[in-house]
Write an enzyme that holds these catalytic residues in place. Structure first.
Site, mmCIF file in Angstrom:
data_model
loop_
_atom_site.group_PDB
_atom_site.id
_atom_site.type_symbol
_atom_site.label_atom_id
_atom_site.label_comp_id
_atom_site.label_asym_id
_atom_site.label_seq_id
_atom_site.Cartn_x
_atom_site.Cartn_y
_atom_site.Cartn_z
ATOM 1 N N GLU A 86 6.431 -52.391 -34.979
ATOM 2 C CA GLU A 86 7.605 -52.021 -35.774
ATOM 3 C C GLU A 86 7.486 -52.647 -37.150
ATOM 4 O OE1 GLU A 86 11.593 -52.764 -34.375
ATOM 5 O OE2 GLU A 86 11.065 -52.146 -32.338
ATOM 6 N N GLU B 86 10.955 -57.338 -28.094
ATOM 7 C CA GLU B 86 11.707 -58.402 -28.745
ATOM 8 C C GLU B 86 12.580 -59.199 -27.782
ATOM 9 O OE1 GLU B 86 13.789 -56.989 -32.166
ATOM 10 O OE2 GLU B 86 11.977 -56.276 -33.150
HETATM 11 C C1 FCB Z 1 14.300 -54.185 -34.161
HETATM 12 C C2 FCB Z 1 14.572 -53.418 -32.886
HETATM 13 C C3 FCB Z 1 14.715 -51.936 -33.079
HETATM 14 C C4 FCB Z 1 15.468 -51.611 -34.347
HETATM 15 C C5 FCB Z 1 14.883 -52.336 -35.529
HETATM 16 C C6 FCB Z 1 15.542 -52.017 -36.842
HETATM 17 O O1 FCB Z 1 14.718 -55.496 -34.024
HETATM 18 O O2 FCB Z 1 13.541 -53.618 -31.951
HETATM 19 O O3 FCB Z 1 15.333 -51.404 -31.935
HETATM 20 O O4 FCB Z 1 16.803 -51.865 -34.177
HETATM 21 O O5 FCB Z 1 14.946 -53.713 -35.301
#
Ligand code: FCB
Length: 446
Positions: free
Chosen positions: A352, A170
């Site tokens: 994620e 990210e």
């Molecule tokens: C993302 C991050 C991760 C975590 C999630 C909830 O943006 O990459 O580290 O904090 O959100």
């Protein structure tokens, strides 16, 4: 190399996994020669992190990784995405290496392979060595070279056993909140420094891809982008424009130069002063996949007090939300997968997706997290529908295996499939853990 067949080598090739990151779970912040990171510093600044929480102990994963890998084996995942803490292996960010830190990731990788779980190694999940930040961090061009040297160290050490490498997690989020909007380490709010950081992180990505290719020829490489649809908070021209600009910074500022060799229009002229001839070719290096993180759409508003003129707006009152108030919108996930597929034409791994809540142990000592199950069921169904519609999605990783240090929100927000009782460090699988295990084992493999 282990003889255990990796579970990720299913006949259908689809990878089910879980993700974590170093600062959020490892703890052991001062053990075995680890250097300080910008998050160690940030957590100690008054008012930055909820409740004054720090990652000093976190989930104590540094000492409990075997137990955590056993949990992953029970879950049945084929892959585990983690990050290396740069200051653990290079305490000052460059120069002298720390053998004890390097040895920790040897043990982790070997234990994963022995359990039949494929390690997915992310080089950078936000814990920049403090000494490098003292030299300007991502705001100076040298940072790209520091990152490439660190990537070389990691590739040489683990490239014989690790095949999957991600450069950055990210980049838009850690640059936007670290240098533009505030809320993340190092806590700068300056539009010009943000643009420099954007460009240098992009250069670091390109340089690291080259280094990984050269030193780990079997490597399969990508970057991990958080991508969400942006919607205007109110039906006004200002909020519509804000949503568009926010989206350019968030969705395109890294993925476009890395894949299409151009900056989005909203940033192009502003990044210009920090560019040198040939930079876009240095940034746009061939990668093997697109790592996608996605949670919810974002509602944007014009904000004269923000360094960038935009910020987060309210979502409409009737929007369904997670326990921590993030809008639930599985169709937006489906649309995102299709949009990313069409724009970049790379295999997509969802690295994620997850549900945050302020959970507590139930009276019987368990956590019945039905809302998380419903969220994950709806989002995985949306993914299937995107695949049916043509999106080339090859894997899905839940954020996160464990409850952990949720950045400036501290430990109150919990995203884990496993509850962590921080005072005792006891791990308690939630109902969603069993649900995900069933999903993995029930999904047809051909
Ligand atoms: C993302 C991050 C991760 C975590 C999630 C909830 O943006 O990459 O580290 O904090 O959100």
């Amino acid at each position: 190399m282990t003889e255990t067949p990796l579970r990720s080598e299913r006949r259908d090739g689809f990878v089910w996994g879980v993700s974590t990151s170093s600062y959020q779970i490892e703890g052991a912040a001062r053990d075995d020669g680890r250097g300080a990171s910008i998050w160690d510093t940030y957590c100690r600044q008054a008012g930055r992190v909820a409740n004054g929480d720090t990652g000093d102990v976190a989930c104590d994963h540094y000492h409990r990784f075997r137990e955590d890998i056993a949990l992953m084996r029970d879950l049945g995942v084929g892959a585990y995405r983690f990050s290396v803490a740069w200051p653990r292996v290079l305490p000052h960010g460059r120069g002298r290496t720390n053998e004890a830190g390097l040895a920790f990731y040897d043990l982790l990788v070997d234990e994963l392979l022995a359990a039949g779980i494929e390690p997915w190694l992310c080089l950078y999940h936000w814990d920049l060595p403090q000494d490098l930040d003292d030299l300007g961090g991502w705001t100076v061009r040298d940072s790209a070279g520091w990152f490439a040297d660190y990537a070389a160290l990691v590739a040489r050490r683990y490239g014989d056993r690790v095949r999957r490498f991600a450069t950055f997690n990210e980049p838009s989020v850690f640059t936007l909140f670290g240098y533009g909007l505030g809320g993340n380490a190092p806590g700068i709010t300056d539009a010009s420094l943000l643009l420099r950081a954007v460009h240098h992180v992009n250069l670091g990505h390109g340089a690291a891809v080259d280094v990984l290719r050269a030193l780990a020829p079997a490597a399969s490489i990508g970057a991990i982008h958080n991508w969400q649809p942006f919607l205007p908070s109110r039906d006004t021209a200002e909020d519509k424009a804000a949503a568009e600009r926010f989206s350019a910074y968030w969705n395109l500022a890294f993925a476009d130069p890395q894949q299409l060799a151009c900056y989005p229009e909203a940033l192009a002229s502003a990044v210009e002063p920090w560019q040198r001839p040939g930079d876009l070719a240095r940034i746009c290096r061939p990668v093997d996949w697109f790592g996608l993180n996605h949670y919810s759409p974002i509602y944007a508003r014009a904000d004269a007090n923000s360094a960038l003129g935009f910020g987060f707006g309210e979502a409409p009152a009737d929007v369904e939300r997670t326990g921590i108030g993030w809008p639930i919108h599985p169709e937006a996930f489906r649309d995102t997968l299709l949009a990313v597929h069409r724009r970049y034409r790379l295999p997509i791994y969802v690295l994620e997706n997850g549900f945050g809540a302020n959970e507590e142990l139930g009276p019987d000592g368990d956590v019945l997290d039905q809302p998380r199950i419903e969220y994950l069921a709806a989002y995985t169904a949306a993914m299937r529908s995107a695949i049916t519609a043509g999106a080339d999605v090859r894997g899905y990783f839940v954020w996160s295996l464990l409850d952990n240090f949720e950045w400036s929100s501290g430990y109150r927000l919990r995203f884990g499939l496993v509850y962590v009782d921080y005072p005792t460090q006891r791990r308690i699988p939630k109902a969603s853990f069993a649900w995900y295990a069933r999903l993995i084992s029930a999904t047809p493999t051909s």
